[in-house]
Design an enzyme around this catalytic site. Structure first.
Site, PDB file in Angstrom:
ATOM      1  N   GLY A  59      49.881  30.223  19.843  1.00 56.45           N
ATOM      2  CA  GLY A  59      49.122  30.040  18.611  1.00 56.45           C
ATOM      3  C   GLY A  59      48.961  31.357  17.872  1.00 56.45           C
ATOM      4  O   GLY A  59      47.981  31.564  17.153  1.00 56.45           O
ATOM      5  N   THR A  73      50.380  32.631  15.297  1.00 54.79           N
ATOM      6  CA  THR A  73      50.475  32.703  13.835  1.00 54.79           C
ATOM      7  C   THR A  73      49.238  32.121  13.153  1.00 54.79           C
ATOM      8  O   THR A  73      49.171  32.070  11.929  1.00 54.79           O
ATOM      9  CB  THR A  73      51.720  31.958  13.321  1.00 54.79           C
ATOM     10  OG1 THR A  73      51.645  30.583  13.701  1.00 54.79           O
ATOM     11  CG2 THR A  73      53.000  32.584  13.866  1.00 54.79           C
ATOM     12  N   GLY A  74      48.246  31.711  13.953  1.00 55.24           N
ATOM     13  CA  GLY A  74      47.036  31.117  13.388  1.00 55.24           C
ATOM     14  C   GLY A  74      46.030  32.160  12.926  1.00 55.24           C
ATOM     15  O   GLY A  74      46.268  33.377  12.986  1.00 55.24           O
ATOM     16  N   ILE A 106      43.045  33.368  14.017  1.00 54.84           N
ATOM     17  CA  ILE A 106      42.625  34.428  14.949  1.00 54.84           C
ATOM     18  C   ILE A 106      43.805  34.916  15.777  1.00 54.84           C
ATOM     19  O   ILE A 106      43.832  36.066  16.224  1.00 54.84           O
ATOM     20  CB  ILE A 106      41.471  33.935  15.853  1.00 54.84           C
ATOM     21  CG1 ILE A 106      40.827  35.123  16.593  1.00 54.84           C
ATOM     22  CG2 ILE A 106      41.954  32.881  16.847  1.00 54.84           C
ATOM     23  CD1 ILE A 106      40.167  36.134  15.680  1.00 54.84           C
ATOM     24  N   GLY A 107      44.821  34.052  15.967  1.00 53.91           N
ATOM     25  CA  GLY A 107      45.970  34.418  16.792  1.00 53.91           C
ATOM     26  C   GLY A 107      46.698  35.645  16.298  1.00 53.91           C
ATOM     27  O   GLY A 107      47.091  36.509  17.083  1.00 53.91           O
ATOM     28  N   ARG A 131      57.695  28.043  17.892  1.00 54.72           N
ATOM     29  CA  ARG A 131      58.561  26.876  17.731  1.00 54.72           C
ATOM     30  C   ARG A 131      59.660  27.218  16.732  1.00 54.72           C
ATOM     31  O   ARG A 131      59.508  28.106  15.899  1.00 54.72           O
ATOM     32  CB  ARG A 131      57.749  25.694  17.215  1.00 54.72           C
ATOM     33  CG  ARG A 131      56.730  25.169  18.205  1.00 54.72           C
ATOM     34  CD  ARG A 131      55.837  24.126  17.573  1.00 54.72           C
ATOM     35  NE  ARG A 131      54.931  24.720  16.595  1.00 54.72           N
ATOM     36  CZ  ARG A 131      53.959  24.051  15.976  1.00 54.72           C
ATOM     37  NH1 ARG A 131      53.803  22.766  16.216  1.00 54.72           N
ATOM     38  NH2 ARG A 131      53.171  24.652  15.108  1.00 54.72           N
ATOM     39  N   LYS A 149      55.244  32.146   7.767  1.00 53.83           N
ATOM     40  CA  LYS A 149      55.229  32.425   9.201  1.00 53.83           C
ATOM     41  C   LYS A 149      56.380  33.342   9.591  1.00 53.83           C
ATOM     42  O   LYS A 149      56.224  34.217  10.458  1.00 53.83           O
ATOM     43  CB  LYS A 149      55.286  31.123   9.996  1.00 53.83           C
ATOM     44  CG  LYS A 149      53.987  30.330   9.949  1.00 53.83           C
ATOM     45  CD  LYS A 149      54.035  29.125  10.862  1.00 53.83           C
ATOM     46  CE  LYS A 149      52.702  28.382  10.846  1.00 53.83           C
ATOM     47  NZ  LYS A 149      52.704  27.202  11.748  1.00 53.83           N
ATOM     48  N   LYS A 179      36.514  20.788  24.620  1.00 55.32           N
ATOM     49  CA  LYS A 179      36.608  22.167  25.108  1.00 55.32           C
ATOM     50  C   LYS A 179      35.838  22.344  26.418  1.00 55.32           C
ATOM     51  O   LYS A 179      36.296  23.056  27.326  1.00 55.32           O
ATOM     52  CB  LYS A 179      36.072  23.138  24.051  1.00 55.32           C
ATOM     53  CG  LYS A 179      36.952  23.269  22.819  1.00 55.32           C
ATOM     54  CD  LYS A 179      36.414  24.340  21.879  1.00 55.32           C
ATOM     55  CE  LYS A 179      37.339  24.567  20.695  1.00 55.32           C
ATOM     56  NZ  LYS A 179      36.874  25.672  19.818  1.00 55.32           N
ATOM     57  N   ARG A 232      37.258  23.426  30.193  1.00 55.19           N
ATOM     58  CA  ARG A 232      36.688  24.433  31.092  1.00 55.19           C
ATOM     59  C   ARG A 232      36.593  23.883  32.518  1.00 55.19           C
ATOM     60  O   ARG A 232      36.952  24.567  33.484  1.00 55.19           O
ATOM     61  CB  ARG A 232      35.291  24.849  30.629  1.00 55.19           C
ATOM     62  CG  ARG A 232      35.226  25.738  29.406  1.00 55.19           C
ATOM     63  CD  ARG A 232      33.792  26.160  29.158  1.00 55.19           C
ATOM     64  NE  ARG A 232      33.662  27.057  28.018  1.00 55.19           N
ATOM     65  CZ  ARG A 232      32.543  27.696  27.699  1.00 55.19           C
ATOM     66  NH1 ARG A 232      31.460  27.524  28.439  1.00 55.19           N
ATOM     67  NH2 ARG A 232      32.498  28.498  26.649  1.00 55.19           N
TER      68      ARG A 232
END
Length: 310
Positions: free
Chosen positions: A15, A17-18, A20-21, A40, A49, A137, A141
């Site tokens: 991830g 390119t997101g 926060i990534g 991808r 991107k 989420k 965990r």
């Protein structure tokens, strides 16, 4: 190569390119980690991107072809890494079970940081639509823990780039500061936390080799970054030299708004804001050093080492 560099973990970012990534990739490279980004084929066809990926490569990061739905290549990419950081977006949160399955096959991961980067999902009190995503989420965990995967959960609280341009008004996110009126949910006195994305990334990548954060929750709540909505507005008013009319919406009206009137993405923003700005879920608990770790230093893009909670 210096001994310190030899000890740094190899980091795979999923991830990358997101929102926060991309900051995490940059911070990982800057801190001297061998860094790879899972991409991808379709990413290379997207001009924006592709430009970002070129920037990654120019900085020293590697690109590894793969996909959450391509188990073979996902395992191959994970085998390259010591640490896996997932920064996938909301639509792929549930698919992180595929990362866990691939890590079990690879058998080499020293630490997994799943995609959280917000409030502590075990300590939020809100309603749908976000309540359901928080539950996903939290269940992830429990799966990580049941599988015995070494981990760190990153709770950075509020993204500064999301909330601060509108001075915390969730009804105006993306529109900049309000002209004359600002919407305040509740009484505006609940304390919230706002952290610059570059600093979130720096703390995150500092944590991957920090034994004090292993199998714990990493909190980012530096005192200077903890403010109420009222305080945030007052700070802006002082700098801008003008006063905003504060329109307060009681909690019961916020709940009605979410249920009956709000549409995407306002329904999501309001349900998040209910937790943060009305119920104070980012700050209404103490950090237990047996389960948690708190980053308490002043923030900068060159973040010092993490500090143990007293």
């Amino acid at each position: 190569m210096a001994a310190e560099d030899e000890m740094k973990s190899r980091v795979l970012v999923i991830g990358g390119t997101g929102h926060i990534g991309k900051h995490i990739v940059a911070a990982s490279v800057r801190l001297g980690h061998s860094t790879a980004v899972l991409i991808r084929d379709s990413a290379l066809a997207d001009p924006a991107k592709a430009q970002l990926l070129k920037k990654f490569v120019d900085s020293g990061a590697a690109l590894l072809k793969g996909d959450l739905f391509d188990h073979k290549n996902l395992v191959k990419a994970i085998k390259w890494a010591d640490v896996v950081i997932s920064a996938v977006g909301p639509r792929q949160i549930t698919e992180q079970t595929r990362i866990i399955a691939a890590m079990k096959v690879a058998g080499n991961v020293k630490r997994f940081l799943p995609s959280e980067f917000g409030s502590d999902v075990d300590r939020v009190h809100t309603v749908d639509p976000m309540a359901s995503l928080y539950a996903v989420k939290a269940n992830l965990r429990r799966l990580i823990e049941a599988e015995g995967i070494p981990h760190t959960y990153v709770c950075c609280n509020g993204f500064a780039e999301t909330y601060l341009p509108s001075i915390g008004d969730v009804t105006a996110i993306g529109a900049g500061p309000p002209e004359s009126k600002i919407t305040v949910l509740g009484d505006g006195n609940a304390k919230a936390v706002f952290v610059v994305e570059e600093d979130i990334a720096a703390y995150t990548t500092r944590a991957v080799d920090d034994a004090r954060t292993l199998n714990k929750i990493l909190y980012m709540r530096p005192p200077a970054n903890v403010v109420s909505h009222n305080e945030l507005i007052s700070m802006w008013e002082k700098k801008a030299g003008r006063i905003l009319q504060r329109v307060h919406i009681p909690e019961e009206d916020v709940l009605k708004w979410i249920k009956a009137e709000a549409v995407f993405p306002l329904d999501i923003l309001l349900s998040i804001a209910l937790s943060i700005f009305v119920r104070g879920d980012q700050t209404n608990f103490n950090v237990d050093p047996d389960q948690m770790h708190e980053a308490k230093n002043g923030l900068s893009t060159d973040v010092p080492g993490l500090v143990t909670s007293p």
